[in-house]
Design a protein around this motif. Structure first.
Motif, PDB file in Angstrom:
ATOM      1  N   UNK A 160       0.824  -1.205   0.000  1.00  0.00           N
ATOM      2  CA  UNK A 160       0.000   0.000   0.000  1.00  0.00           C
ATOM      3  C   UNK A 160       0.859   1.257   0.000  1.00  0.00           C
ATOM      4  N   UNK A 161       1.877   1.280   0.847  1.00  0.00           N
ATOM      5  CA  UNK A 161       2.767   2.440   0.917  1.00  0.00           C
ATOM      6  C   UNK A 161       3.379   2.734  -0.445  1.00  0.00           C
ATOM      7  N   UNK A 162       3.878   1.722  -1.107  1.00  0.00           N
ATOM      8  CA  UNK A 162       4.547   1.949  -2.389  1.00  0.00           C
ATOM      9  C   UNK A 162       3.567   2.291  -3.505  1.00  0.00           C
ATOM     10  N   UNK A 163       2.365   1.752  -3.461  1.00  0.00           N
ATOM     11  CA  UNK A 163       1.359   2.113  -4.467  1.00  0.00           C
ATOM     12  C   UNK A 163       0.945   3.580  -4.335  1.00  0.00           C
ATOM     13  N   UNK A 164       0.799   4.053  -3.109  1.00  0.00           N
ATOM     14  CA  UNK A 164       0.447   5.467  -2.932  1.00  0.00           C
ATOM     15  C   UNK A 164       1.644   6.372  -3.199  1.00  0.00           C
ATOM     16  N   UNK A 165       2.863   5.896  -2.930  1.00  0.00           N
ATOM     17  CA  UNK A 165       4.048   6.668  -3.285  1.00  0.00           C
ATOM     18  C   UNK A 165       4.108   6.899  -4.798  1.00  0.00           C
ATOM     19  N   UNK A 166       3.718   5.903  -5.567  1.00  0.00           N
ATOM     20  CA  UNK A 166       3.729   6.046  -7.023  1.00  0.00           C
ATOM     21  C   UNK A 166       2.894   7.260  -7.429  1.00  0.00           C
ATOM     22  N   UNK A 167       1.752   7.433  -6.820  1.00  0.00           N
ATOM     23  CA  UNK A 167       0.866   8.542  -7.175  1.00  0.00           C
ATOM     24  C   UNK A 167       1.376   9.868  -6.621  1.00  0.00           C
TER      25      UNK A 167
END
Length: 234
Positions: A223-230
Motif C-alpha cells: 500500500x505504501x509503495x502504491x500510494x508513493x507512485x501517485x
C-alpha cells in the motif's frame, strides 16, 4: 523534493525491482507444492474462502462496510503521513496476530472463521491508509484502487506485473475491469498453503500468529509503495 521524499523514491525503485524479479527455484517448487496441497483442501473450505472474498469485493465497491472517519492531512508532509501509516499498520498487525492466535487455537471450524475476519482487517487497514495519504475512499475510483493494491499484495508474480502499470497510470482515469474470478483465485493461491496449516490441531495458534503478521506486513508495504507512485509522480 526533500530528503525524505528522495529516500522514499529510492525505496520505491527498489520495490519495483523486487516485483519484477523472477522467482527462484524454491518459489517455483513451492508453487507446485501449493497446487498439490490445494487438491487436498476440503471443498467446504474452498467455498468458504470464495464466498468471503466475494462478500469483501461487494462491500468495498458499494462502500457499505469499510468507511472510516475523514482525516485532516492537508498540511502533513509525506514523512508525517508515512509515520502515521506505520503506526496504523502496526496496530492492525497486532489485531490480526491476536485474531490469528485465537482462531488458530480453536480448531478446524473456528479456524475457518479466520479467513473472513482477516479479510475485514486487511480492508479496514487499506481504507485507513487511503485516508492518511489524503485520498477519499468515498469515491468509487479510490475503492477500486484499494482492490488493485490488494491484488498487488496477494497475487502471482505475473499478475503483479500486469497490475503495476495500472497502478502507475491510475490518475489518467483509465481503469480496466477486474476479473473477479481471477481475483479470488489469485488470493486463494497466495495464502492457501500457509493458512491451511493454521487448521492443523497443535499448530494453529503459532501458524495463525505468524501468517497474519506476515500478511499484514506485506499488505502495508504494498500500500505504501502504491500510494508513493501517485504522490511522488506529482
Amino acid at each position: 523534493m526533500d530528503e525524505y521524499e528522495q529516500m522514499a523514491l529510492s525505496e520505491l525503485v527498489s520495490w519495483k525491482k523486487k516485483i519484477a524479479k523472477k522467482s527462484g527455484r524454491l518459489e517455483r517448487m513451492s508453487k507446485k507444492v501449493q497446487i498439490k496441497v490445494n487438491s487436498y483442501i476440503p471443498d467446504q473450505v474452498h467455498k468458504m474462502i470464495t464466498e468471503s472474498i466475494k462478500g469483501m469485493i461487494e462491500a468495498v465497491l458499494s462502500g457499505s462496510k469499510y468507511m472510516s472517519k475523514e482525516k485532516n492531512v492537508m498540511l502533513l508532509s509525506l514523512q508525517q503521513k508515512e509515520e502515521w501509516v506505520a503506526e496504523t499498520v502496526n496496530a492492525y498487525r497486532k489485531t490480526a496476530v491476536i485474531e490469528g492466535v485465537g482462531t488458530g487455537a480453536a480448531g478446524l471450524l473456528i479456524g475457518m472463521a479466520d479467513f473472513p475476519l482477516l479479510l475485514s482487517i486487511k480492508m479496514k487497514l487499506l481504507f485507513e491508509i487511503s485516508r492518511i495519504y489524503g485520498f477519499d475512499p468515498n469515491k468509487y475510483e479510490e475503492r477500486l484502487f484499494i482492490l488493485h493494491i490488494f491484488q498487488m499484495a496477494f497475487s502471482s508474480e505475473e499478475k503483479k506485473m500486469e497490475t503495476l502499470p495500472i497502478i502507475e497510470e491510475w490518475d489518467s482515469g483509465k481503469w480496466p475491469e477486474i476479473d473477479w474470478q481471477k481475483f479470488q483465485q489469485e488470493y486463494r493461491d497466495h495464502i492457501d498453503v500457509i493458512k491451511m496449516f493454521q487448521l492443523v490441531p497443535g499448530l494453529g495458534a503459532a501458524v495463525g500468529a505468524y501468517a497474519n503478521h506476515h500478511l499484514l506486513e506485506q499488505l502495508g508495504e504494498t500500500a505504501v509503495n502504491c500510494y508513493r507512485i501517485r504522490l511522488l509522480k506529482e
